[in-house]
Write an enzyme that holds these catalytic residues in place. Structure first.
Site, PDB file in Angstrom:
ATOM      1  N   SER A   1       1.299   3.432  -3.341  1.00  0.00           N
ATOM      2  CA  SER A   1       0.754   4.429  -4.272  1.00  0.00           C
ATOM      3  C   SER A   1      -0.623   4.913  -3.833  1.00  0.00           C
ATOM      4  O   SER A   1      -1.416   4.167  -3.258  1.00  0.00           O
ATOM      5  CB  SER A   1       0.631   3.827  -5.672  1.00  0.00           C
ATOM      6  OG  SER A   1       1.874   3.356  -6.104  1.00  0.00           O
TER       7      SER A   1
ATOM      8  N   GLU B   1      13.596  -4.131  -4.376  1.00  0.00           N
ATOM      9  CA  GLU B   1      12.694  -4.412  -5.485  1.00  0.00           C
ATOM     10  C   GLU B   1      13.443  -4.318  -6.814  1.00  0.00           C
ATOM     11  O   GLU B   1      13.190  -5.083  -7.737  1.00  0.00           O
ATOM     12  CB  GLU B   1      11.530  -3.412  -5.461  1.00  0.00           C
ATOM     13  CG  GLU B   1      10.476  -3.693  -6.510  1.00  0.00           C
ATOM     14  CD  GLU B   1       9.370  -2.614  -6.555  1.00  0.00           C
ATOM     15  OE1 GLU B   1       9.392  -1.693  -5.730  1.00  0.00           O
ATOM     16  OE2 GLU B   1       8.512  -2.732  -7.436  1.00  0.00           O
TER      17      GLU B   1
ATOM     18  N   ASN C   1       9.998   4.195 -16.268  1.00  0.00           N
ATOM     19  CA  ASN C   1      11.260   4.297 -17.010  1.00  0.00           C
ATOM     20  C   ASN C   1      11.713   5.751 -17.167  1.00  0.00           C
ATOM     21  O   ASN C   1      12.910   6.011 -17.295  1.00  0.00           O
ATOM     22  CB  ASN C   1      11.117   3.602 -18.371  1.00  0.00           C
ATOM     23  CG  ASN C   1      11.193   2.084 -18.222  1.00  0.00           C
ATOM     24  OD1 ASN C   1      11.077   1.555 -17.105  1.00  0.00           O
ATOM     25  ND2 ASN C   1      11.386   1.385 -19.318  1.00  0.00           N
ATOM     26  N   GLU C   2      10.764   6.680 -17.122  1.00  0.00           N
ATOM     27  CA  GLU C   2      11.157   8.098 -17.147  1.00  0.00           C
ATOM     28  C   GLU C   2      11.863   8.454 -15.835  1.00  0.00           C
ATOM     29  O   GLU C   2      12.895   9.140 -15.849  1.00  0.00           O
ATOM     30  CB  GLU C   2       9.929   8.996 -17.353  1.00  0.00           C
ATOM     31  CG  GLU C   2       9.352   8.959 -18.762  1.00  0.00           C
ATOM     32  CD  GLU C   2       8.565   7.682 -19.050  1.00  0.00           C
ATOM     33  OE1 GLU C   2       8.073   7.044 -18.087  1.00  0.00           O
ATOM     34  OE2 GLU C   2       8.432   7.308 -20.233  1.00  0.00           O
TER      35      GLU C   2
ATOM     36  N   GLY D   1       0.820  -1.212   0.000  1.00  0.00           N
ATOM     37  CA  GLY D   1       0.000   0.000   0.000  1.00  0.00           C
ATOM     38  C   GLY D   1       0.848   1.254   0.000  1.00  0.00           C
ATOM     39  O   GLY D   1       0.926   1.963   1.010  1.00  0.00           O
TER      40      GLY D   1
HETATM   41  C1  FAD Z   1      -0.202  -2.999 -12.947  1.00  0.00           C
HETATM   42  C2  FAD Z   1       0.306  -2.126 -11.844  1.00  0.00           C
HETATM   43  C3  FAD Z   1       0.506  -2.663 -10.585  1.00  0.00           C
HETATM   44  C4  FAD Z   1       0.931  -1.854  -9.530  1.00  0.00           C
HETATM   45  N1  FAD Z   1       1.046  -2.400  -8.272  1.00  0.00           N
HETATM   46  C5  FAD Z   1       1.285  -1.585  -7.211  1.00  0.00           C
HETATM   47  C6  FAD Z   1       1.235  -2.087  -5.864  1.00  0.00           C
HETATM   48  O1  FAD Z   1       0.986  -3.275  -5.635  1.00  0.00           O
HETATM   49  N2  FAD Z   1       1.407  -1.229  -4.856  1.00  0.00           N
HETATM   50  C7  FAD Z   1       1.685   0.087  -5.061  1.00  0.00           C
HETATM   51  O2  FAD Z   1       1.865   0.799  -4.081  1.00  0.00           O
HETATM   52  N3  FAD Z   1       1.753   0.611  -6.312  1.00  0.00           N
HETATM   53  C8  FAD Z   1       1.544  -0.199  -7.394  1.00  0.00           C
HETATM   54  N4  FAD Z   1       1.575   0.321  -8.678  1.00  0.00           N
HETATM   55  C9  FAD Z   1       1.719   1.779  -8.852  1.00  0.00           C
HETATM   56  C10 FAD Z   1       2.970   2.217  -9.570  1.00  0.00           C
HETATM   57  O3  FAD Z   1       4.053   2.198  -8.733  1.00  0.00           O
HETATM   58  C11 FAD Z   1       2.662   3.628 -10.147  1.00  0.00           C
HETATM   59  O4  FAD Z   1       1.778   3.452 -11.215  1.00  0.00           O
HETATM   60  C12 FAD Z   1       3.904   4.337 -10.606  1.00  0.00           C
HETATM   61  O5  FAD Z   1       4.641   4.751  -9.521  1.00  0.00           O
HETATM   62  C13 FAD Z   1       3.563   5.563 -11.484  1.00  0.00           C
HETATM   63  O6  FAD Z   1       2.686   6.418 -10.832  1.00  0.00           O
HETATM   64  P1  FAD Z   1       1.354   6.937 -11.524  1.00  0.00           P
HETATM   65  O7  FAD Z   1       0.649   5.765 -12.061  1.00  0.00           O
HETATM   66  O8  FAD Z   1       0.632   7.785 -10.564  1.00  0.00           O
HETATM   67  O9  FAD Z   1       1.850   7.796 -12.742  1.00  0.00           O
HETATM   68  P2  FAD Z   1       2.412   9.304 -12.682  1.00  0.00           P
HETATM   69  O10 FAD Z   1       3.407   9.402 -11.622  1.00  0.00           O
HETATM   70  O11 FAD Z   1       1.279  10.233 -12.683  1.00  0.00           O
HETATM   71  O12 FAD Z   1       3.168   9.365 -14.066  1.00  0.00           O
HETATM   72  C14 FAD Z   1       2.543   9.702 -15.297  1.00  0.00           C
HETATM   73  C15 FAD Z   1       3.635   9.857 -16.328  1.00  0.00           C
HETATM   74  O13 FAD Z   1       4.480  10.926 -15.962  1.00  0.00           O
HETATM   75  C16 FAD Z   1       5.826  10.517 -15.935  1.00  0.00           C
HETATM   76  N5  FAD Z   1       6.547  11.301 -14.940  1.00  0.00           N
HETATM   77  C17 FAD Z   1       6.200  11.523 -13.654  1.00  0.00           C
HETATM   78  N6  FAD Z   1       7.114  12.284 -13.057  1.00  0.00           N
HETATM   79  C18 FAD Z   1       8.068  12.562 -13.977  1.00  0.00           C
HETATM   80  C19 FAD Z   1       9.280  13.312 -13.966  1.00  0.00           C
HETATM   81  N7  FAD Z   1       9.698  13.928 -12.881  1.00  0.00           N
HETATM   82  N8  FAD Z   1      10.014  13.371 -15.104  1.00  0.00           N
HETATM   83  C20 FAD Z   1       9.588  12.737 -16.229  1.00  0.00           C
HETATM   84  N9  FAD Z   1       8.457  12.029 -16.290  1.00  0.00           N
HETATM   85  C21 FAD Z   1       7.700  11.935 -15.176  1.00  0.00           C
HETATM   86  C22 FAD Z   1       5.750   9.059 -15.627  1.00  0.00           C
HETATM   87  O14 FAD Z   1       6.920   8.373 -16.027  1.00  0.00           O
HETATM   88  C23 FAD Z   1       4.554   8.655 -16.433  1.00  0.00           C
HETATM   89  O15 FAD Z   1       4.930   8.460 -17.758  1.00  0.00           O
HETATM   90  C24 FAD Z   1       1.189  -0.481  -9.748  1.00  0.00           C
HETATM   91  C25 FAD Z   1       1.009   0.043 -11.038  1.00  0.00           C
HETATM   92  C26 FAD Z   1       0.571  -0.746 -12.076  1.00  0.00           C
HETATM   93  C27 FAD Z   1       0.381  -0.132 -13.438  1.00  0.00           C
END
Ligand code: FAD
Lengths: 398, 383
Positions: free
Chosen positions: A129, A244, A384-385, A127
Site C-alpha cells: 500500500s 492471504e 469488504n466493499e 510494502g
Molecule cells: C491496520 C492495518 C494494517 C495494514 N497492513 C498493511 C501492510 O502490512 N502492508 C500493506 O501493504 N498494506 C497494509 N494495510 C493497507 C490496506 O490494505 C489498505 O488500507 C486497504 O487496501 C484500503 O486502502 P485505503 O486505506 O487506501 O482505503 P481506500 O482504498 O481509500 O478506501 C476508502 C474507502 O473506499 C472504499 N472503496 C474504494 N474503492 C471502492 C470501490 N471501487 N467501490 C466501493 N468502495 C470502494 C473502501 O472500501 C473504503 O471504504 C493495512 C491497513 C490497516 C488498516
C-alpha cells in the site's frame, strides 16, 4: 455427503491440539487471548517452536518444508492453532513472501531466504500500500530505475504492519512507467538496513504502534533481489493475495474469543448474579455462534472445492469468507465490550497503550482497544466493499 | 409544535460555537489541551466561566444564569462537535445537577458562585465497579457518628475526579447493597484524610479515577439532600446526564458525518473520487438517516428531562438506545469509509469514534436501556 470428520482427522486434531497447548508457552497464549500486545520475542519464540516441529510453514511445497496434508487437515491445523491462542506464524513470512519465493524465486533466493523465513530469523513486512494506492493498489507510484546491476528505488509505502521489527520488506514497485497500470510492476526484496530506508510509526486508534510509513529514498537494491521477471510483479501479487484470503475468515479466532466471553460472563457481576444469568446477553452470544457455525461449514465447502481448483487464482468464494469472517470477528469484540461495561472506560496505564508487555492488566482494559482495533479487518486484505465488488462481478456476473 | 430556538438560545449557540471553533480548530489543539496534567486547559476553563457557561444550569437566585434543558443541549452539542476535553459533563452537568437538585440554601449559596466562577469543580462519585449500570447498587457505607459520618468503600471510573475540589459521593446509610432505599449523598473535599484518588486516562482520551474511601470523616453539613432518600435524585442526575451526552453525541456525529462526506469527495481511487461509488453514497446516506434519528431523540430527551420520574425514565432510556445505535453505526461506518486513515490516532475522525464509543457505555449501554423501556411496557402505551 457427510459433515463429520473421519477418525484419522479427529486423531490429527487431538495431536495438534495437544502440541499447541503443551509446547507453546502459556504466557504467550494468554497475551493473544487477552488481546495484549506481543513483544517481537514472543512471535519469534512461538514460531521457532512450530518450525522445529515442521509446523511453521505447513502450506508451503513439501520440498521447502511444507506438510503433505489434505485441505481438511490444513483447516483443522489452523483452527486448533487459533483456538489455542497460539500467535499465527508471521503472516508476511509464512503466508506471503515465502510462498511467492517458493513458487517464483530463483534457486539461490530459495536457498538464501526460505529457511530463514520459516524460522523467523528474518522478519518480513509487506510494502504494497501507498498513500495514493490502497484499494486501487495497481496505481502505486514507488519507482525502481535500473542502474547496472542495481535498482534505485524511490517512493513511500504505508500501513506497513510491524515494520518496526522488520529486517526485510517485500515491495511492489513500478519498473515501467510507460506500461499501463498492472503491466509495469515488479516484486523486489529490500533489506531494511539499506541506506535510504526510514520508518515512521503510525499510532492506531487503539493507541498501539502496529503500523508504519516506510520511506524509500534512493535505495539501491541488487537486481538479484527481484523475484521472477521484471514487470510481472502483479501476477505474483495476485498469487500472494489469493494465499492471504484463504483462511482470512479466522473462524478459530472468533471461536476462541466467544469461548472466552462465555467464561468471563460467568464472573462478571450483573444485578444479583452475573452476565451469564442474563438471557438476552446469552441470546446475543448464541446468535453469533450460529452465524459462525454456518460460516464454518461454508469454509469447509470452499476447502473441499480447493482440491479441484487452479490454486494460482483467487477463489471468489473466499470473498464471502472474508466478508462474513470479518463481521463475526467484529461482532465478538462488540460482545466483549458489552461485557466489560463501564469498566471498559479506563485505559489502563499509558504504558499498556505503548506495547509495554509488563504493564499491569485487567481484562476489561483490553476490551475497547480490541473493539476499536478490530475495525481494521473489514478494511485490509481487500476492503469488504471491494470484496462485494468481486462477488458482484465474478459470481453474479453483474 | 415548535422546534425553533429563541433568539437568546440562538445567541448562546453562536457564542459557544464560535468559542469552540476558535479554541479547537484542529486535532492538534485538542491534543494540546489533553496533554495538560488534568487532561484539559485551565485557561479554557476560565474562558467557559467568562462565557457564563459554568453557571448556566443554576437559577439566577443561586448565582447562576437560569438556563434550562435546551440551553444545556445547545452547549453540549457545540462541545461535542469540537471534541472539547473540558470536564463540563463531570462538573457542571453531573456534579452541578446533584447540587442543584439536592442542595439546601446554604450549600447552594456557598458553592454555586464558586462553580460558576470556575474556581471550584465537582465530580460525581456514584458508580462502583460491581454495580454495572444499576443506580441502586451501592456498597460504600456512611456510618453516622457524633457530628457527622464515616465513609468507607470504593467508587469506580469517576469522571474527571482528579480535576475536582469537591466530590459528590453516594453511600449507604441504611439497607443492603442493592436496595433502593438507604442511599445518601455527601459533599467530600478531595483532600479529606482517608480519601485516595487513583487517576488514569480513559479510552477516549479523557480522564477518570477510582476513589478509595477509608474511614473518611465528614461533618453533618456534608450531607446533600435527604438521608437515606438519594436514589430519586441520583436517577434524575443520571437522566440529565443522558440528555447531555445525547446532545454531545449528536454534535460529534454531525462533525464526523461532515468529515466523512468531505473525504468521499476528495479521496481518489481508480481514477475517481470514491464518493462516486454508489455503494459508498448509500452508506453515507444511511449514516445521515442514523444521525437524524439520533437528533430527534436528542430533542425528545431534552423535552422530557424535567418531566415526572415515571414518564422521564422510559423516555430518557429510549433516547439513549437510539443515541447508542446511531453512534455505533455512524462511528463504525465513518472509519470504514475512510479506509486505513480512519484507523489512526493522527486522524480526527478516529477520536470522534472513540468518544462516541465511550458515550455508548456511559450511563447505561443499549441492552440496559432497552430493558428499562421494555419493563415500562414500551413507549406507545397498552397494546
Ligand atoms: C491496520 C492495518 C494494517 C495494514 N497492513 C498493511 C501492510 O502490512 N502492508 C500493506 O501493504 N498494506 C497494509 N494495510 C493497507 C490496506 O490494505 C489498505 O488500507 C486497504 O487496501 C484500503 O486502502 P485505503 O486505506 O487506501 O482505503 P481506500 O482504498 O481509500 O478506501 C476508502 C474507502 O473506499 C472504499 N472503496 C474504494 N474503492 C471502492 C470501490 N471501487 N467501490 C466501493 N468502495 C470502494 C473502501 O472500501 C473504503 O471504504 C493495512 C491497513 C490497516 C488498516
Amino acid at each position: 455427503m457427510d459433515l463429520r470428520f473421519t477418525p484419522e482427522e479427529t486423531a490429527f486434531r487431538a495431536e495438534v491440539r495437544d502440541f499447541f497447548r503443551s509446547e507453546i508457552p502459556a504466557d504467550i497464549r494468554a497475551k493473544v487471548s487477552e488481546g495484549r500486545a506481543l513483544a517481537r520475542e514472543d512471535y519469534v519464540t512461538s514460531q521457532r517452536i512450530l518450525n522445529a516441529k515442521g509446523w511453521a510453514v505447513t502450506q508451503w511445497p513439501v520440498a521447502y518444508g511444507g506438510q503433505p496434508w489434505s485441505p481438511v487437515q490444513r483447516y483443522i491445523f489452523m483452527e486448533e492453532l487459533m483456538q489455542a491462542a497460539v500467535p499465527l506464524p508471521l503472516q508476511f513470512n509464512c503466508f506471503m513472501v515465502g510462498p511467492v519465493i517458493a513458487a517464483f524465486g530463483t534457486e539461490a533466493q530459495k536457498r538464501r531466504f526460505l529457511p530463514r523465513i520459516a524460522n523467523l530469523d528474518d522478519w518480513w513486512c509487506q510494502g504494497f500500500s501507498e498513500p495514493g494506492a490502497g484499494s486501487d493498489l495497481a496505481s502505486l507510484k514507488t519507482r525502481a530505475v535500473r542502474e547496472g546491476d542495481h535498482y534505485v528505488v524511490d517512493g513511500q509505502k504505508t500501513w506497513t504492519t510491524l515494520g518496526q521489527y522488520a529486517d526485510w520488506i517485500f515491495c511492489l514497485v513500478r519498473t515501467d512507467p510507460a506500461a499501463k497500470k498492472q503491466a509495469g510492476i515488479s516484486f523486489l526484496l529490500i533489506d531494511m538496513k539499506s541506506p535510504g530506508v526510514s520508518v515512521r510509526p503510525i499510532i492506531t486508534i487503539d493507541g498501539r504502534h502496529e503500523v508504519n510509513e516506510v520511506f524509500l529514498d534512493a535505495v539501491r537494491v541488487p537486481v538479484e533481489n527481484r523475484v521472477g521477471e521484471e514487470n510481472k510483479g502483479w501476477d505474483y501479487a495476485k498469487f500472494l493475495l489469493a494465499n492471504e484470503r484463504t483462511g482470512i475468515a479466522r473462524i478459530g479466532l472468533t471461536k476462541e474469543r466467544l469461548q472466552r466471553i462465555k467464561r468471563l460472563a460467568r464472573e462478571t457481576p450483573m444485578g444479583a448474579g452475573t452476565m451469564w444469568d442474563d438471557a438476552d446477553f446469552r441470546a446475543r452470544v448464541a446468535g453469533v455462534e450460529i452465524e459462525l457455525k454456518a460460516l464454518e461449514i461454508t469454509q469447509m465447502r470452499v476447502v473441499a472445492a480447493q482440491a479441484t481448483r487452479d490454486a494460482t487464482k483467487p477463489d471468489p468464494a473466499s470473498s464471502i469468507l472474508k466478508i462474513k469472517g470479518s463481521e463475526l470477528q467484529q461482532a465478538a469484540t462488540e460482545l466483549l465490550l458489552e461485557l466489560a461495561g463501564p469498566n471498559a472506560l479506563p485505559a489502563g496505564g499509558a504504558d499498556l497503550l505503548r506495547n509495554d508487555p509488563d504493564a499491569p492488566f485487567a481484562w476489561e482494559d483490553a476490551a475497547a482497544p480490541m473493539y476499536l482495533n478490530t475495525r481494521k479487518v473489514s478494511i485490509y486484505g481487500g476492503s469488504n466493499e471491494i470484496q462485494r465488488n468481486v462477488i458482484a462481478k465474478a459470481i453474479l456476473d453483474l | 409544535m415548535d422546534f425553533d430556538l429563541t433568539s437568546e438560545q440562538r445567541l448562546l449557540k453562536d457564542s459557544v460555537a464560535r468559542w469552540a471553533a476558535d479554541t479547537y480548530a484542529s486535532l492538534d489543539r485538542v491534543e494540546a489541551s489533553r496533554s495538560e496534567p488534568l487532561g484539559f486547559s485551565e485557561a479554557h476553563w476560565a474562558e467557559l466561566a467568562e462565557l457564563g457557561l459554568l453557571g448556566l444550569p443554576f437559577s439566577e437566585a443561586d448565582g447562576g444564569f437560569g438556563g434550562g434543558p435546551v440551553e444545556t443541549m445547545v452547549v453540549m452539542e457545540a462541545l461535542g462537535r469540537a471534541l472539547a476535553p473540558e470536564p463540563y459533563l463531570a462538573s457542571v452537568i453531573l456534579g452541578g445537577a446533584a447540587l442543584r437538585l439536592a442542595g439546601d440554601a446554604a450549600q447552594r449559596a456557598r458553592l454555586i458562585p464558586q462553580l460558576a466562577g470556575g474556581s471550584l469543580r465537582l465530580a460525581f462519585a456514584h458508580g462502583e465497579r460491581q454495580a454495572r449500570y444499576d443506580l441502586e447498587d451501592v456498597a460504600t457505607t456512611a456510618r453516622p457518628e457524633a457530628g457527622g459520618y464515616v465513609l468507607d468503600g470504593a467508587k469506580g471510573v469517576v469522571l474527571n475526579a482528579d480535576a475536582a475540589g469537591l466530590l459528590v459521593v453516594s453511600a449507604r446509610t441504611a439497607g443492603g447493597r442493592r436496595e433502593g432505599a438507604g442511599i445518601s449523598l455527601f459533599l467530600v473535599p478531595t483532600d479529606t484524610p482517608g480519601l485516595t484518588l487513583r487517576p488514569y486516562p480513559t479510552q477516549d482520551g479523557g480522564r477518570a479515577a477510582d476513589v478509595i474511601l477509608r474511614g473518611v470523616r465528614v461533618p453533618s453539613e456534608a450531607l446533600l439532600g435527604p438521608a437515606d432518600g438519594a436514589l430519586p435524585i441520583i436517577e434524575q442526575v443520571i437522566d440529565g446526564a443522558i440528555a447531555a451526552v445525547a446532545a454531545e453525541a449528536v454534535g460529534l456525529m454531525e462533525a464526523l458525518q461532515d468529515l466523512t462526506v468531505a473525504y468521499l469527495k476528495t479521496r481518489k481511487q481508480f481514477g475517481t473520487a470514491i464518493g462516486g461509488f454508489q455503494a459508498l453514497q448509500h452508506r453515507a446516506v444511511d449514516m445521515l438517516v442514523a444521525l437524524e434519528q439520533a437528533r430527534s431523540m436528542e430533542l425528545y430527551a431534552t423535552m422530557m428531562v424535567e418531566a415526572e420520574a415515571e414518564a422521564r425514565g422510559p423516555a430518557l432510556s429510549a433516547a439513549k438506545v437510539q443515541i447508542n445505535r446511531s453512534a455505533r453505526f455512524v462511528g463504525q461506518q465513518a472509519v470504514q469509509l475512510h479506509g486505513g486513515i480512519g484507523m489512526t490516532q493522527e486522524y480526527l475522525g478516529a477520536h470522534q469514534f472513540r468518544r462516541l464509543t465511550m458515550i455508548e457505555i456511559l450511563f447505561g449501554d443499549t441492552a440496559h436501556h432497552l430493558r428499562r423501556v421494555t419493563r415500562a411496557g414500551g413507549l406507545l402505551g397498552a397494546a
